[in-house]
Design an enzyme around this catalytic site. Structure first.
Site, PDB file in Angstrom:
ATOM      1  N   CYS A  31      55.130  37.975  -5.371  1.00  0.00           N
ATOM      2  CA  CYS A  31      54.766  39.035  -4.415  1.00  0.00           C
ATOM      3  C   CYS A  31      55.306  38.755  -3.013  1.00  0.00           C
ATOM      4  O   CYS A  31      55.340  39.664  -2.175  1.00  0.00           O
ATOM      5  CB  CYS A  31      53.252  39.219  -4.370  1.00  0.00           C
ATOM      6  SG  CYS A  31      52.510  39.435  -5.988  1.00  0.00           S
ATOM      7  N   HIS A  89      50.832  42.098   2.108  1.00  0.00           N
ATOM      8  CA  HIS A  89      50.973  42.398   0.677  1.00  0.00           C
ATOM      9  C   HIS A  89      49.695  43.065   0.178  1.00  0.00           C
ATOM     10  O   HIS A  89      48.586  42.565   0.402  1.00  0.00           O
ATOM     11  CB  HIS A  89      51.251  41.098  -0.084  1.00  0.00           C
ATOM     12  CG  HIS A  89      51.138  41.241  -1.558  1.00  0.00           C
ATOM     13  ND1 HIS A  89      51.720  42.288  -2.244  1.00  0.00           N
ATOM     14  CD2 HIS A  89      50.494  40.486  -2.491  1.00  0.00           C
ATOM     15  CE1 HIS A  89      51.445  42.171  -3.530  1.00  0.00           C
ATOM     16  NE2 HIS A  89      50.703  41.090  -3.704  1.00  0.00           N
ATOM     17  N   ASN A 101      48.528  46.815  -6.750  1.00  0.00           N
ATOM     18  CA  ASN A 101      49.407  45.718  -6.355  1.00  0.00           C
ATOM     19  C   ASN A 101      50.758  45.884  -7.056  1.00  0.00           C
ATOM     20  O   ASN A 101      50.849  45.741  -8.267  1.00  0.00           O
ATOM     21  CB  ASN A 101      48.737  44.392  -6.761  1.00  0.00           C
ATOM     22  CG  ASN A 101      49.572  43.168  -6.430  1.00  0.00           C
ATOM     23  OD1 ASN A 101      50.758  43.280  -6.130  1.00  0.00           O
ATOM     24  ND2 ASN A 101      48.961  41.996  -6.524  1.00  0.00           N
TER      25      ASN A 101
HETATM   26  O1  UT7 Z   1      49.576  39.313  -5.869  1.00  0.00           O
HETATM   27  C1  UT7 Z   1      48.769  38.248  -6.281  1.00  0.00           C
HETATM   28  C2  UT7 Z   1      48.026  38.639  -7.538  1.00  0.00           C
HETATM   29  N1  UT7 Z   1      46.668  38.238  -7.678  1.00  0.00           N
HETATM   30  C3  UT7 Z   1      45.638  38.659  -6.933  1.00  0.00           C
HETATM   31  O2  UT7 Z   1      45.782  39.315  -5.955  1.00  0.00           O
HETATM   32  C4  UT7 Z   1      44.251  38.300  -7.405  1.00  0.00           C
HETATM   33  C5  UT7 Z   1      43.306  37.968  -6.305  1.00  0.00           C
HETATM   34  N2  UT7 Z   1      41.935  37.966  -6.826  1.00  0.00           N
HETATM   35  C6  UT7 Z   1      41.193  39.100  -6.880  1.00  0.00           C
HETATM   36  O3  UT7 Z   1      41.639  40.158  -6.454  1.00  0.00           O
HETATM   37  C7  UT7 Z   1      39.775  38.996  -7.425  1.00  0.00           C
HETATM   38  O4  UT7 Z   1      39.479  37.653  -7.701  1.00  0.00           O
HETATM   39  C8  UT7 Z   1      39.537  39.877  -8.701  1.00  0.00           C
HETATM   40  C9  UT7 Z   1      39.531  41.353  -8.306  1.00  0.00           C
HETATM   41  C10 UT7 Z   1      40.620  39.621  -9.731  1.00  0.00           C
HETATM   42  C11 UT7 Z   1      38.187  39.561  -9.315  1.00  0.00           C
HETATM   43  O5  UT7 Z   1      37.161  39.828  -8.368  1.00  0.00           O
HETATM   44  P1  UT7 Z   1      35.955  38.790  -8.197  1.00  0.00           P
HETATM   45  O6  UT7 Z   1      35.014  39.353  -7.218  1.00  0.00           O
HETATM   46  O7  UT7 Z   1      36.606  37.466  -7.887  1.00  0.00           O
HETATM   47  O8  UT7 Z   1      35.276  38.833  -9.620  1.00  0.00           O
HETATM   48  P2  UT7 Z   1      35.023  37.629 -10.615  1.00  0.00           P
HETATM   49  O9  UT7 Z   1      36.315  37.176 -11.219  1.00  0.00           O
HETATM   50  O10 UT7 Z   1      34.166  36.618  -9.916  1.00  0.00           O
HETATM   51  O11 UT7 Z   1      34.144  38.317 -11.713  1.00  0.00           O
HETATM   52  C12 UT7 Z   1      32.817  38.763 -11.446  1.00  0.00           C
HETATM   53  C13 UT7 Z   1      32.294  39.405 -12.701  1.00  0.00           C
HETATM   54  C14 UT7 Z   1      32.536  38.601 -13.964  1.00  0.00           C
HETATM   55  O12 UT7 Z   1      31.405  38.800 -14.811  1.00  0.00           O
HETATM   56  P3  UT7 Z   1      30.275  37.651 -14.925  1.00  0.00           P
HETATM   57  O13 UT7 Z   1      30.999  36.424 -15.389  1.00  0.00           O
HETATM   58  O14 UT7 Z   1      29.739  37.504 -13.520  1.00  0.00           O
HETATM   59  O15 UT7 Z   1      29.326  38.230 -15.893  1.00  0.00           O
HETATM   60  C15 UT7 Z   1      33.709  39.271 -14.608  1.00  0.00           C
HETATM   61  O16 UT7 Z   1      33.750  39.159 -16.002  1.00  0.00           O
HETATM   62  O17 UT7 Z   1      32.961  40.654 -12.877  1.00  0.00           O
HETATM   63  C16 UT7 Z   1      33.499  40.707 -14.213  1.00  0.00           C
HETATM   64  N3  UT7 Z   1      34.733  41.491 -14.171  1.00  0.00           N
HETATM   65  C17 UT7 Z   1      34.732  42.820 -14.322  1.00  0.00           C
HETATM   66  N4  UT7 Z   1      33.711  43.696 -14.523  1.00  0.00           N
HETATM   67  C18 UT7 Z   1      34.054  45.002 -14.617  1.00  0.00           C
HETATM   68  C19 UT7 Z   1      36.005  41.053 -13.980  1.00  0.00           C
HETATM   69  N5  UT7 Z   1      36.832  42.096 -14.003  1.00  0.00           N
HETATM   70  C20 UT7 Z   1      36.068  43.207 -14.215  1.00  0.00           C
HETATM   71  C21 UT7 Z   1      36.365  44.584 -14.332  1.00  0.00           C
HETATM   72  N6  UT7 Z   1      35.324  45.430 -14.531  1.00  0.00           N
HETATM   73  N7  UT7 Z   1      37.617  45.073 -14.234  1.00  0.00           N
END
Ligand code: UT7
Length: 335
Positions: free
Chosen positions: A113, A259, A289
């Site tokens: 990115c 980005h 993204n």
């Molecule tokens: O260009 C570089 C590319 N990468 C990035 O930009 C990624 C940067 N990271 C992020 O944007 C965030 O970490 C995410 C959006 C990917 C995830 O957000 P988060 O607030 O860090 O969520 P999390 O991974 O801590 O997940 C929280 C909960 C989990 O459930 P449990 O374990 O608490 O029961 C996940 O399973 O949310 C769940 N979850 C979802 N629920 C509904 C993860 N994805 C989803 C979803 N819908 N799409």
């Protein structure tokens, strides 16, 4: 001698996938996706559209905007993590052929990115050392083809598209660009795309020689939490470093093109930089993204909306798989 961005262009596929569309197939919701990312929808390439076709459309717009003919282009750089082929011929060579930039050098640049920022700096160097020549810098991605569409923590984040700029010399102007390029390979496992030589070679048990290639499609895997923390830290640090290099206050920056990975990342960076969020260009609600394409798509949108005026102090800052990061601080459109 200064170097200028002479024109911009972009392309987004017409097919749109909304969060509600995703929620009909995955255990997710518009509410979760929007509140965690700021994304409502993303553009996705249709059959027949590839990274090169999107790149060529964005490049044609940038060339039209700058009044530059194909024969004036001496270099075509495509920043991409999703080339048409893995890995040759380069997408840049295909685009060079499509545009009729006969004889121009062409190569792909892979810095995920942060790729557009890296490529812009390469183009700056090229134009400075090749009098009369112009460079076409393109960020283009077809991420939909490498996503696991059952992985709700990853596939909801990304979209397809391309952005481009034409870079050329301007003998009159004074250079304004300050550039930071960096990487932290200790985090290389946080975002990976399979399908490279690291994948195990399958040997035929009878002959002991390699069997045919593994037909599995490459997919992206992501450790979101780790990337989030890295992104906030490194974007704010890069912005500060770019300002310090010129002895200017962060508060003097007019517009930030960060980005577009996650709206919450950008909000956290704004808080760290103590800059109002209004100074950050935001379009990820409808683009998601688009990796290396995100900054040039944003620049082009800002130009077309008349939001960028000559002399504005702008920052472009990116981060991505690798882990890479980089930034450019310039007085628009002079590099
Ligand atoms: O260009 C570089 C590319 N990468 C990035 O930009 C990624 C940067 N990271 C992020 O944007 C965030 O970490 C995410 C959006 C990917 C995830 O957000 P988060 O607030 O860090 O969520 P999390 O991974 O801590 O997940 C929280 C909960 C989990 O459930 P449990 O374990 O608490 O029961 C996940 O399973 O949310 C769940 N979850 C979802 N629920 C509904 C993860 N994805 C989803 C979803 N819908 N799409």
């Amino acid at each position: 001698m200064a170097i200028k961005i002479l024109g911009t262009g972009s392309y987004l596929p017409s097919k749109v996938i909304t969060n509600d569309n995703l929620a009909s197939a995955l255990d997710t919701s518009d509410e979760w996706i929007f509140s965690h990312t700021g994304i409502h929808s993303r553009h996705v390439a249709e059959d027949g559209e590839t990274t090169s076709t999107m790149a060529a459309k964005a490049a044609k717009e940038a060339m039209a905007a700058s009044g530059v003919q194909p024969g004036e282009i001496g270099l075509v750089v495509v920043a991409t993590s999703t080339p048409d082929f893995c890995t040759f011929p380069s997408t840049a060579c295909i685009v060079q052929g499509m545009l009729g930039c006969e004889g121009a050098g062409a190569f792909d640049l892979q810095a995920a990115c942060a790729g557009f920022v890296y490529a812009l700096d390469m183009a700056r160097g090229y134009v400075a050392t090749h009098p009369g020549k112009k460079a076409l810098v393109i960020g283009a991605e077809c991420l939909s083809r490498i996503l696991d569409w059952t992985d709700r923590a990853c596939c909801i984040l990304f979209g397809d598209g391309a952005g481009a700029v034409v870079v050329g010399a301007d003998g009159e102007a004074t250079p304004t660009a300050r550039v930071v390029l960096g990487a932290d390979g200790r985090g290389s496992h946080f975002i990976e795309r399979s399908g490279g030589t690291k994948d195990a070679l399958v040997l035929d048990p009878k002959t002991g020689i390699p069997a045919r290639p593994d037909p599995r499609l490459p997919v992206m895997t992501l450790q979101g939490h780790d990337v989030f923390a890295f992104a906030v830290r490194v974007l704010a640090r890069t912005a500060q470093e770019l300002c310090d290099m010129g002895g200017e206050a962060v508060a003097d920056i007019d517009r930030v093109f960060a980005h577009q990975a996650n709206g919450r990342i950008i909000e956290a960076v704004a808080r760290r930089m103590k800059l109002p969020l209004e100074k950050f260009f935001l379009n990820l609600d409808t683009t998601a993204n688009t990796s290396a394409a995100s900054i040039p798509i944003s620049l082009d949108e800002a130009v077309r909306k008349g939001e960028l005026r000559d002399g504005m102090k702008i920052l472009m800052i990116g981060f991505g798989a690798g882990l890479t990061y980089g930034g450019v601080r310039c007085d628009w459109p002079t590099l």
